[in-house]
Design a protein around this motif. Sequence first.
Motif, mmCIF file in Angstrom:
data_model
loop_
_atom_site.group_PDB
_atom_site.id
_atom_site.type_symbol
_atom_site.label_atom_id
_atom_site.label_comp_id
_atom_site.label_asym_id
_atom_site.label_seq_id
_atom_site.Cartn_x
_atom_site.Cartn_y
_atom_site.Cartn_z
ATOM 1 N N UNK A 57 61.694 40.156 30.853
ATOM 2 C CA UNK A 57 62.322 41.368 31.392
ATOM 3 C C UNK A 57 63.811 41.145 31.631
ATOM 4 N N UNK A 58 64.180 39.975 32.130
ATOM 5 C CA UNK A 58 65.595 39.677 32.371
ATOM 6 C C UNK A 58 66.356 39.505 31.059
ATOM 7 N N UNK A 59 65.700 38.976 30.046
ATOM 8 C CA UNK A 59 66.338 38.886 28.733
ATOM 9 C C UNK A 59 66.670 40.288 28.231
ATOM 10 N N UNK A 60 65.749 41.233 28.412
ATOM 11 C CA UNK A 60 66.019 42.614 28.014
ATOM 12 C C UNK A 60 67.200 43.179 28.790
ATOM 13 N N UNK A 61 67.274 42.883 30.083
ATOM 14 C CA UNK A 61 68.365 43.386 30.925
ATOM 15 C C UNK A 61 69.714 42.887 30.430
ATOM 16 N N UNK A 62 69.830 41.581 30.192
ATOM 17 C CA UNK A 62 71.106 40.996 29.792
ATOM 18 C C UNK A 62 71.419 41.226 28.314
ATOM 19 N N UNK A 63 70.428 41.636 27.549
ATOM 20 C CA UNK A 63 70.674 41.973 26.145
ATOM 21 C C UNK A 63 70.987 43.451 25.978
ATOM 22 N N UNK A 64 71.082 44.182 27.077
ATOM 23 C CA UNK A 64 71.320 45.623 27.051
ATOM 24 C C UNK A 64 70.263 46.344 26.222
ATOM 25 N N UNK A 65 69.020 45.923 26.432
ATOM 26 C CA UNK A 65 67.911 46.552 25.734
ATOM 27 C C UNK A 65 66.957 47.187 26.723
ATOM 28 N N UNK A 66 66.058 47.996 26.226
ATOM 29 C CA UNK A 66 65.091 48.682 27.074
ATOM 30 C C UNK A 66 63.749 47.976 27.000
ATOM 31 N N UNK A 67 62.985 48.105 28.076
ATOM 32 C CA UNK A 67 61.750 47.333 28.218
ATOM 33 C C UNK A 67 60.563 48.272 28.404
ATOM 34 N N UNK A 68 59.516 48.044 27.613
ATOM 35 C CA UNK A 68 58.267 48.780 27.751
ATOM 36 C C UNK A 68 57.202 47.829 28.276
#
Length: 348
Positions: A57-68
Amino acid sequence: MWSTVTQLATPANGNQPAEAPQFHAGDALRLFRECFRALGDNIERVVVGKRDVVDLALIALFAEGHLLVEDVPGTGKTTLARAISASIDASWHRIQFTPDLLPSDITGVSMFRQTTNTFEFLPGPVFAHVVIGDEINRASPKTQSAMLEVMEEGRITVDGTTHEVPRPFIVIATQNPVDMSGTYPLPEAQLDRFLMRVTVGYPDLASEIAVASGAGGGATIEGLPVIATARHIQEFVQVARHHVGAAQPVVDYAVRLARATRENVHTRLGAGPRGSVALVRAARVRAASQERNHILPEDVKALARPILTHRLLLAPDAELSGVTAADVLDEILDRVPAPQPTAAKGHG
């Protein structure tokens, strides 16, 4: 300086973190790792025994991506999303998706003001740094499609006027399995806009006993300290983007994995170019979280399943025979050769 993350976790005023640091390039990756770990430790106080999911989830946050986040009820999907928003001093809104939710309930509306004889835009809950879309697949496809523009471009167009959302911007959506009553499958175009899809899963026995017995001091989301500001997150987004190299052989490897999903006999639709771009972008963040200035094939392999599987549409014969998207991807990972370590450590 971010050199003492614990000071930000327990700021002097007892409430808000310090201002975002101005750090030198040589410190960037160390500070990134400290921030990443501090956020993970904070979230894990309420999401017990799921550090691998928290890190994704944090990788998605710092990659400016969205998480499902997809799983059955009661596994902590919403808790994970709320814990992330509580750990950041940034604006956040929660949208409860229901069958009667309208697109304007998400994006906002233009209202006519008689006093000024003009239209005024009233922004909807999507205008926040962190948007939690709870049970997103309970809304109609028309309402779900209201998220397409903002998830891809970071802006909303209402009545011909474009409005930018704040940065950083992340949508953390939860959904129940599509075979449960009252749910609608997400359109392929929307699924492709999620950087990754993760499953929380039930906790192991020890973790569930710890939660049930109130171990860990009974931490609550409301009691979590703020670890970072929106400005911190945005600066570290740039650290991962500009301070982590991607050697060409590793980039080629990520692209080959994505292309192999399109050529597989079991798939009707494979991952598009957005999938290979997402793999490289997320791999940079994973490398930065381990204080590395280059991505490795192991980063790509570790992220391939959460990033690629939800982008695959299986052929009818594969579905009938019980083949899953995860099975397809595992076969591809076994078959497509990874670059050698020497080539992988070069800078791109």
